[in-house]
Design an enzyme around this catalytic site. Structure first.
Site, PDB file in Angstrom:
ATOM      1  N   SER B  38       0.829  -1.191   0.000  1.00 18.24           N
ATOM      2  CA  SER B  38       0.000   0.000   0.000  1.00 18.24           C
ATOM      3  C   SER B  38       0.870   1.249   0.000  1.00 18.24           C
ATOM      4  O   SER B  38       1.753   1.392   0.814  1.00 18.24           O
ATOM      5  CB  SER B  38      -0.898  -0.053   1.240  1.00 18.24           C
ATOM      6  OG  SER B  38      -1.040   1.224   1.757  1.00 18.24           O
ATOM      7  N   HIS B  39       0.634   2.124  -0.945  1.00 16.10           N
ATOM      8  CA  HIS B  39       1.387   3.368  -0.994  1.00 16.10           C
ATOM      9  C   HIS B  39       0.509   4.582  -0.839  1.00 16.10           C
ATOM     10  O   HIS B  39       0.935   5.598  -0.342  1.00 16.10           O
ATOM     11  CB  HIS B  39       2.139   3.502  -2.317  1.00 16.10           C
ATOM     12  CG  HIS B  39       3.355   2.646  -2.382  1.00 16.10           C
ATOM     13  ND1 HIS B  39       4.303   2.646  -1.407  1.00 16.10           N
ATOM     14  CD2 HIS B  39       3.763   1.769  -3.318  1.00 16.10           C
ATOM     15  CE1 HIS B  39       5.253   1.793  -1.741  1.00 16.10           C
ATOM     16  NE2 HIS B  39       4.962   1.251  -2.893  1.00 16.10           N
ATOM     17  N   THR B  40      -0.730   4.476  -1.315  1.00 17.21           N
ATOM     18  CA  THR B  40      -1.608   5.647  -1.227  1.00 17.21           C
ATOM     19  C   THR B  40      -1.782   6.024   0.217  1.00 17.21           C
ATOM     20  O   THR B  40      -1.935   5.184   1.084  1.00 17.21           O
ATOM     21  CB  THR B  40      -2.998   5.331  -1.811  1.00 17.21           C
ATOM     22  OG1 THR B  40      -2.850   4.365  -2.816  1.00 17.21           O
ATOM     23  CG2 THR B  40      -3.638   6.573  -2.337  1.00 17.21           C
ATOM     24  N   GLN B  41      -1.675   7.310   0.448  1.00 13.83           N
ATOM     25  CA  GLN B  41      -1.740   7.744   1.836  1.00 13.83           C
ATOM     26  C   GLN B  41      -2.798   8.792   2.010  1.00 13.83           C
ATOM     27  O   GLN B  41      -3.117   9.531   1.099  1.00 13.83           O
ATOM     28  CB  GLN B  41      -0.427   8.389   2.227  1.00 13.83           C
ATOM     29  CG  GLN B  41       0.678   7.443   2.564  1.00 13.83           C
ATOM     30  CD  GLN B  41       1.867   8.228   3.060  1.00 13.83           C
ATOM     31  OE1 GLN B  41       1.953   9.424   2.846  1.00 13.83           O
ATOM     32  NE2 GLN B  41       2.768   7.562   3.724  1.00 13.83           N
ATOM     33  N   TYR B  42      -3.303   8.863   3.220  1.00 12.44           N
ATOM     34  CA  TYR B  42      -4.124  10.004   3.609  1.00 12.44           C
ATOM     35  C   TYR B  42      -3.536  10.529   4.897  1.00 12.44           C
ATOM     36  O   TYR B  42      -3.090   9.756   5.730  1.00 12.44           O
ATOM     37  CB  TYR B  42      -5.569   9.569   3.852  1.00 12.44           C
ATOM     38  CG  TYR B  42      -6.088   8.637   2.809  1.00 12.44           C
ATOM     39  CD1 TYR B  42      -6.039   7.259   3.004  1.00 12.44           C
ATOM     40  CD2 TYR B  42      -6.594   9.111   1.606  1.00 12.44           C
ATOM     41  CE1 TYR B  42      -6.493   6.387   2.039  1.00 12.44           C
ATOM     42  CE2 TYR B  42      -7.061   8.252   0.635  1.00 12.44           C
ATOM     43  CZ  TYR B  42      -7.001   6.889   0.854  1.00 12.44           C
ATOM     44  OH  TYR B  42      -7.442   6.023  -0.108  1.00 12.44           O
TER      45      TYR B  42
END
Lengths: 269, 262
Positions: B38-42
């Site tokens: 997982s790379h997408t971050q919030y």
């Protein structure tokens, strides 16, 4: 130095606490042709004498630009010197990339020394057979360092390495106290004169003599051979500092008995 | 740079131990090859604006101490301004945990720099460039450090103020701001900032802008710090509040201008 039973590899100490292979590596530096470095308050200068393989070949390149603010003169195994220069260039450019700032000379020299030290403690690599005179400029001013195959480094006001470097050092010893206040051109002259002392035979000319300068407001550059020739010729004109037993002639034009400077050295292309 | 080199070496060692064959080009163990990475971050806990201005003796930074958890003003004592070495101050908006990580990287960098013990030291320009490299490289891996950073410092009489954000956009200016500060504070800076302001003038200007942000930015809290950096060093003030005024006539009788039930 005699061959003995403790000198076969680097990882063997002698009973007297010496590493002979490292010392032999330092001998290789003494075999190379002379290189001289000197600093003033504002500039650092490197001068070297080149050797040729034969009459037909070019002169050995002895001075390398490492970055805009650092350059190095080598004496000893040229191939080792070239490889180390490449490494130094790589370190400088890496630092520039990370910090947008020139690598302080002192730090480069330490990294180089650490690299050399590694080779004195592994049985499968030999020590580098080259001495490096590193001249550079940083926030604290111009510096000159010597890096040895042993992994030691020293900072100098002025120094000479290579064949007959003692003659050059003698000249430097006489004059070094005036160096801090010297102008750029005076410093170069001192460098060329001292390297001339280290010449056994033949004459200095623009091809066999390399001169490089770095200073406040001036990036490291190796002077054009024609420029070097002019400097050498101007030495002949002023005839300053003939061999030690003649009293120095200060700034006077006109002939003096010293006949080793007769005639202009041939311009090489 | 020594740190980076050593880290690379350690990482290489670790990977070699796990991976085994160095020539197949894998950079992770077999067991993780097909699992989702997982790379997408919030961002989770975020800080709002940071303001920075150059003044006569150096640089001033201001920020509040709020850490929002989405729309909740959850944490009210978050340090968003930190000194870095002798010559620099760093302020951040965005994800607080990423800021704390950045401070850890920088502390390590400064430590190795000090260990040279040779009279040379990393100045604000160098730290700024290093941060830019860091942020940009993370962005290229689609795993950004979710921050906008303000970096101010003084070295050898030279004042420096710059900013870097999570996509690697960076520049230097006489006055910078992050987040809402760009919209509310920068126009005030453009009008009222001038060269060689005194410390008092600088603080007054920053407080004026912080007040505007307090009124208009919903993630702002009324607990702020002002930090100053000069040739002598860095100081961060104790937290304090600024006076706000709510007794405006229009607020007293809100229905005056629009009588009726809607």
């Amino acid at each position: 130095m005699f061959r003995n039973q403790y000198d076969t590899d680097v990882t063997t100490w002698s009973p007297a606490g010496r590493l002979f292979q490292v010392e032999y590596a330092m001998e290789a530096v003494k075999q190379g042709s002379a290189a001289v470095g000197l600093t003033s308050k504002t500039h650092a200068v490197l001068v070297s004498v080149g050797k040729t393989n034969s009459e037909f070949s070019s002169y050995q390149k002895k001075i390398f630009k490492v970055d805009d603010h650092i350059g190095v003169a080598i004496a000893g195994l040229t191939a080792d010197g070239r490889v180390l220069s490449l490494h130094m260039r790589s370190e400088c450019i890496h630092y520039k990339f990370l910090y947008d700032s020139p690598l302080p000379v002192g730090r480069l020299v330490v990294q180089l020394a650490d690299k050399a030290q590694v080779c004195t403690q592994r049985s499968w690599t030999r020590p580098y057979g080259v001495g490096l005179l590193v001249a550079g400029l940083d926030e604290t001013g111009p510096h000159l360092y010597l890096n040895c195959p042993s992994g030691n480094y020293f900072e100098y006001q002025a120094y000479a390495i290579g064949a007959r470097s003692q003659a050059a050092k003698t000249y430097l010893e006489r004059k070094f106290e005036t160096f801090p206040e010297c102008s750029r051109d005076e410093l170069i002259r001192h460098g060329v004169i001292s390297v001339r002392e280290a010449l056994a035979e033949g004459k200095l000319n623009g091809s066999n003599c390399s001169v490089a300068v770095v200073g406040a407001g001036e990036a490291f550059s190796i002077l054009d051979p024609k420029m070097v020739q002019q400097i050498i010729d101007s030495l002949d004109d002023k005839n300053e500092e003939p061999p030690a037993d003649v009293a120095p002639v200060e700034g006077e034009q006109g002939a003096v008995q010293d006949d080793t400077d007769q005639g202009v050295a041939p311009m090489e292309t | 740079m020594l740190a980076a080199a050593q880290k690379d070496e350690k990482k290489d060692q670790a990977l070699k131990n796990l991976v085994g064959h160095p020539q197949t080009g894998r950079d992770c163990p077999f067991t993780l090859l097909n699992s989702p990475i997982s790379h997408t971050q919030y961002p989770y806990v975020t800080g709002t604006s940071v303001l920075g201005i150059k003044y006569k003796d150096g640089v001033l930074l201001a920020s509040d101490m709020g850490g929002s958890y989405g729309s909740t003003l959850r944490y009210k004592s978050v340090q968003r301004l930190k000194p870095i070495g002798k010559h620099t101050l760093l302020g951040a908006g965005g994800e607080i945990s990423d800021f704390q990580e950045i401070v850890r990287y920088l502390d390590e960098l400064i430590l190795y720099d000090n260990m040279w013990d040779d009279g040379n030291s990393l100045g604000p320009k160098e730290v700024h460039n290093y941060l830019n490299r860091l942020m940009y490289n993370r962005r290229n891996k689609f795993n950004p450090l979710w921050n906008t950073l303000v970096l101010g410092g003084v070295k050898n009489g030279q004042k420096y103020l710059g900013t870097v954000n999570m996509i690697g956009v960076h520049y230097e200016e006489n006055h910078v701001a992050t987040g809402f500060g760009n919209h509310l504070a920068r126009p005030i800076f453009r009008d009222e900032w001038h060269e060689d302001m005194t410390f008092e003038e600088g603080v007054k200007l920053l407080e004026k802008c912080m007040l505007v942000l307090l009124y208009r930015d919903r993630s702002a809290v009324n607990k702020l710090q002002i930090a100053k950096i000069t040739e002598e060093g860095a100081t961060i003030s104790e937290p304090y509040a600024i006076k706000t005024h709510w007794e405006l006539e229009a607020f007293k009788n809100p229905a005056t201008g629009a009588v009726g039930s809607w």
